[in-house]
Design a protein around this motif. Structure first.
Motif, PDB file in Angstrom:
ATOM      1  N   UNK A  53     -17.394  26.488  -7.787  1.00 43.72           N
ATOM      2  CA  UNK A  53     -17.155  27.231  -6.558  1.00 43.72           C
ATOM      3  C   UNK A  53     -15.857  26.809  -5.893  1.00 43.72           C
ATOM      4  N   UNK A  54     -15.438  27.587  -4.904  1.00 48.40           N
ATOM      5  CA  UNK A  54     -14.245  27.258  -4.137  1.00 48.40           C
ATOM      6  C   UNK A  54     -14.585  26.215  -3.085  1.00 48.40           C
ATOM      7  N   UNK A  55     -13.708  25.226  -2.948  1.00 48.70           N
ATOM      8  CA  UNK A  55     -13.869  24.167  -1.956  1.00 48.70           C
ATOM      9  C   UNK A  55     -12.726  24.301  -0.964  1.00 48.70           C
ATOM     10  N   UNK A  56     -13.034  24.233   0.326  1.00 55.32           N
ATOM     11  CA  UNK A  56     -12.023  24.324   1.375  1.00 55.32           C
ATOM     12  C   UNK A  56     -12.080  23.058   2.213  1.00 55.32           C
ATOM     13  N   UNK A  57     -10.957  22.370   2.295  1.00 57.56           N
ATOM     14  CA  UNK A  57     -10.846  21.137   3.077  1.00 57.56           C
ATOM     15  C   UNK A  57      -9.922  21.429   4.250  1.00 57.56           C
ATOM     16  N   UNK A  58     -10.289  20.942   5.434  1.00 57.69           N
ATOM     17  CA  UNK A  58      -9.502  21.151   6.656  1.00 57.69           C
ATOM     18  C   UNK A  58      -9.196  19.790   7.249  1.00 57.69           C
ATOM     19  N   UNK A  59      -7.935  19.561   7.608  1.00 60.08           N
ATOM     20  CA  UNK A  59      -7.582  18.298   8.248  1.00 60.08           C
ATOM     21  C   UNK A  59      -6.646  18.563   9.411  1.00 60.08           C
ATOM     22  N   UNK A  60      -6.904  17.874  10.523  1.00 62.62           N
ATOM     23  CA  UNK A  60      -6.095  17.936  11.735  1.00 62.62           C
ATOM     24  C   UNK A  60      -5.607  16.532  12.037  1.00 62.62           C
ATOM     25  N   UNK A  61      -4.285  16.359  12.164  1.00 60.20           N
ATOM     26  CA  UNK A  61      -3.747  15.058  12.556  1.00 60.20           C
ATOM     27  C   UNK A  61      -3.779  14.966  14.070  1.00 60.20           C
TER      28      UNK A  61
END
Length: 107
Positions: A53-61
């Protein structure tokens, strides 16, 4: 790969996969990792296919922005070390990509 143009961060995994396919002309299900940047530069989204499946990672500095390449059309490849530095919020441009040398003799 880094998609060098900022994207609308309201986009989810399906919309980003469509962008990979139509705008970047890559296969989002091929196992590549594509990094997307926000307009402000302090956020990133990473889209990858893990085989099931598709994996989505989100990061905010919190304290500063990521170091991004100049905005242009298309994508820019990164080495694993450059990717890891970018993800940590470091200046990945100071890390030279390693060249893998072919063995000269079998051991």
């Amino acid at each position: 790969m880094i998609a060098t143009r900022p994207v609308d961060f309201r986009c989810g995994h399906n919309a980003l996969a469509m962008m990979v396919q139509t705008e970047l002309r890559l296969d989002p299900h091929s196992g590549i990792t594509v990094i997307f940047r926000s307009k402000r530069g302090d956020r990133l989204k990473i889209l990858l296919w893990d085989g099931s499946g598709l994996v989505l990672i989100y990061k905010l500095l919190e304290a500063h922005s990521f170091v991004w390449p100049k905005v242009r059309d298309g994508v820019m490849p990164l080495s694993r070390a450059q990717y890891e530095a970018l993800f940590e919020g470091l200046d990945w441009q100071k890390i030279a990509p390693r060249k893998v040398l072919a063995p000269t003799a079998a051991g």
